[in-house]
Design a protein around this motif. Structure first.
Motif, mmCIF file in Angstrom:
data_model
loop_
_atom_site.group_PDB
_atom_site.id
_atom_site.type_symbol
_atom_site.label_atom_id
_atom_site.label_comp_id
_atom_site.label_asym_id
_atom_site.label_seq_id
_atom_site.Cartn_x
_atom_site.Cartn_y
_atom_site.Cartn_z
ATOM 1 N N MET A 62 3.165 -124.504 -68.640
ATOM 2 C CA MET A 62 3.652 -123.933 -67.388
ATOM 3 C C MET A 62 3.240 -124.798 -66.195
ATOM 4 N N HIS A 65 5.208 -127.932 -66.073
ATOM 5 C CA HIS A 65 6.572 -127.699 -65.603
ATOM 6 C C HIS A 65 6.596 -127.436 -64.104
ATOM 7 N N MET A 66 5.573 -126.738 -63.588
ATOM 8 C CA MET A 66 5.491 -126.526 -62.145
ATOM 9 C C MET A 66 5.303 -127.852 -61.412
ATOM 10 N N THR A 69 8.645 -129.523 -61.479
ATOM 11 C CA THR A 69 9.570 -128.843 -60.574
ATOM 12 C C THR A 69 9.226 -129.135 -59.126
ATOM 13 N N THR A 143 10.677 -121.843 -64.281
ATOM 14 C CA THR A 143 9.841 -121.835 -63.085
ATOM 15 C C THR A 143 10.703 -121.453 -61.893
ATOM 16 N N MET A 431 5.571 -120.887 -56.378
ATOM 17 C CA MET A 431 6.105 -121.126 -57.708
ATOM 18 C C MET A 431 5.590 -120.057 -58.663
ATOM 19 N N SER A 433 5.913 -119.565 -62.773
ATOM 20 C CA SER A 433 6.396 -120.047 -64.063
ATOM 21 C C SER A 433 6.335 -118.903 -65.073
ATOM 22 N N ARG A 448 1.374 -118.005 -61.364
ATOM 23 C CA ARG A 448 1.772 -118.293 -59.990
ATOM 24 C C ARG A 448 0.929 -119.421 -59.404
#
Length: 520
Positions: A62, A65-66, A69, A143, A431, A433, A448
């Motif tokens: 996660m 990926h954040m 992103t 996300t 954000m 995820s 978060r």
């Protein structure tokens, strides 16, 4: 007659007593139970270790990926930079002449553009790509991102401005803001709560509440003649008495959104990139540098905090006592994005009636008419989002609102122009995820985080500088709604959007729909 003989025990083998019979069976049973417990413990421990490892791996995925992103969001913010014209070059609550001159130039340009033109390239607001929360999917992880401009909020550093008159005006605005924050709700606050919070903030930054156990921390931005220690993070307010999580974060009660302090207050719109070495700055004779370090205290940027975020309007200056305009927008309020309580707090009701603020909110919620080649329905389906809404290109565009145009006192209008802007340069990237374990029963894992970024202008190019990077957050944040009583009607009008868009919106934790009971 032959009688059977009784069996005799073998020589040397004792016969068990009657009360000892079955003992071996009991021992076997006990050992079996102990063995079962040991094996069950081993299995449970191994299973928990596996689950813990899987969860740690999931949280790591996660966060990765954040991070990925966030890089995409940064590119979007840089590409969405408004054109450098009008008041965009004026510093945060800069001089009256600079603000008025820039606004006048923007007004002529806006007049040529026409009332219903797309203004995403000249201002910051609802027409920008970053404005609406959106999701970024990668396999089983999505996300969700909501970019919130900090320029929509009230900067509490203005409460300790060295300009005493400006500090008093800021205090009155702050008290009104707290009074309006959760008006007509079960969690309503009053002006007394605002006075108490204002006292705590001023005492915290001026040092009256400091003790030997909690001394004043030295900062690079400190000035020898100043005793003010500015807040570096809004979370410092959570140490105040009475500032609970319910007050600090947003709350959803009975499908109604109540904004928290984090939604309307900020300390991030009055920063400097680096106060620099005072001796070197004095030798250069150049206390301000718009593109790098050495900005005076009170400037807008990032790094270590600047001054009180005051303005030259009404004689106010930055905490350094200088009159140079700060970088960027400073503590001006963006009228395209500010929530109702923030706009109302700028003036008392005897100066600007609540009906004027209502009219401003209604204007910026009016939908732009579709183009000649698009119907409203096709535009909505193609974008997977709500139709574009009107924006103010410059603050003088407020004259398009009849209620504002009819304000009788021209000085009130001019002061409103000086306190507001249509541009944003500091952004919080929220954000969330999500990993969906069971979509039908809404079982999921949610992580978060938040980042705060400053968009600095470097000649013709813009660049982003982080104030805060991927800090884990736990509090509730929801995109503000201007007219909650009309929100349900808007959702029903948008029912012709495709099912995927509706499902994505229902799973997005930055929309109010996410917090509805399942039966709805």
């Amino acid at each position: 007659m032959h009688r059977p003989t009784q069996p005799t025990a073998s020589p040397g083998v004792p016969r068990p007593a009657a009360h000892e019979r079955g003992f071996a069976l009991i021992m076997v049973l006990i050992l079996s139970i102990l063995l079962y417990v040991i094996i069950a413990e081993l299995v449970t421990t191994a299973r928990m270790a596996r689950f813990t490892g899987e969860n740690d791996a999931l949280l790591a995925r996660m966060r990765n990926h954040m991070r990925y992103t966030l890089s995409q969001v940064e590119d979007m913010l840089v590409d969405d930079k408004p054109s450098s014209g009008g008041e965009g070059g004026a510093g945060g609550l800069g001089g009256v002449g600079a603000a008025a001159g820039g606004a006048a130039g923007g007004e002529s340009a806006t007049g040529q553009q026409g009332e219903e033109e797309d203004l995403a390239g000249t201002a910051d607001g609802s027409q920008d790509a970053w404005y609406e929360p959106q999701g970024y999917s990668d396999g089983d992880i999505t996300t969700y991102v909501w970019v919130e401009d900090e320029n929509r909020k009230f900067n509490i550093l203005s409460l300790v401005s060295e300009d005493e008159e400006f500090a008093r005006e800021s205090r009155r605005r702050f008290v009104r803001l707290i009074d309006y924050l959760r008006e007509d709700s079960p969690l309503d606050l009053n002006s007394g709560d605002g006075e108490r919070l204002a006292n705590q903030i001023v005492e915290w930054m001026r040092g009256q509440a400091r003790t030997v156990q909690m001394p004043r921390p030295p900062l690079k931005s400190d000035k020898p003649e100043s005793n003010v220690t500015l807040m570096l993070h809004l979370d410092e307010m959570r140490m105040f008495e009475g500032v609970t999580d319910e007050l600090f974060y947003d709350q959803v009660i009975d499908n109604k959104l109540m904004l928290g302090l984090e939604s309307v207050l900020t300390v991030s719109t009055s920063w400097v990139t680096d106060p620099g070495d005072p001796d070197k700055l004095a030798a250069r004779g150049s206390p301000a540098n718009p593109t790098g370090g050495g900005s005076p205290a009170g400037s807008s940027g990032t790094g270590s905090t600047g001054g009180g975020g005051a303005s030259n309007t009404g004689g106010a200056q930055g905490a350094g006592g200088t009159s140079e305009p700060p970088i960027g927008e400073g503590i001006k309020i963006n009228i395209n994005t500010a929530s109702r309580p923030v706009l109302r707090c700028l003036f008392g009701e005897n100066e600007i009636a609540p009906a004027v603020i209502e009219a401003i909110l209604r204007y910026r919620n009016e939908e732009l008419p579709p183009s000649d080649t698009q119907t409203a329905e096709s535009q909505l389906v193609n974008e997977g989002d709500q139709a574009k809404r009107k924006m103010f290109g410059e603050v003088q565009d407020l004259e398009k609102v009849p209620e504002f145009m009819n304000i009788g006192n021209p000085e009130t209008k001019e002061k409103f122009y000086e306190l507001t802007t249509t541009h944003s340069d500091v952004f919080s990237v929220h954000m969330a995820s999500m990993f969906k374990r069971n979509e039908e029963n809404r079982v999921f894992v949610l992580r978060r985080s938040a980042s705060i970024l400053v968009r600095l202008q470097d000649g013709e190019e813009s660049r982003l500088h982080p104030i805060l990077l991927l800090e884990d957050r736990a509090g509730l944040r929801v995109m503000p709604i201007d007219f909650q009583d009309q929100y349900e009607d808007e959702l029903r009008r948008n029912d012709y959007a495709d099912q995927f868009a509706r499902d994505e919106r229902a799973w997005n934790p930055f929309f109010l729909e996410f917090y509805r009971p399942r039966q709805q």
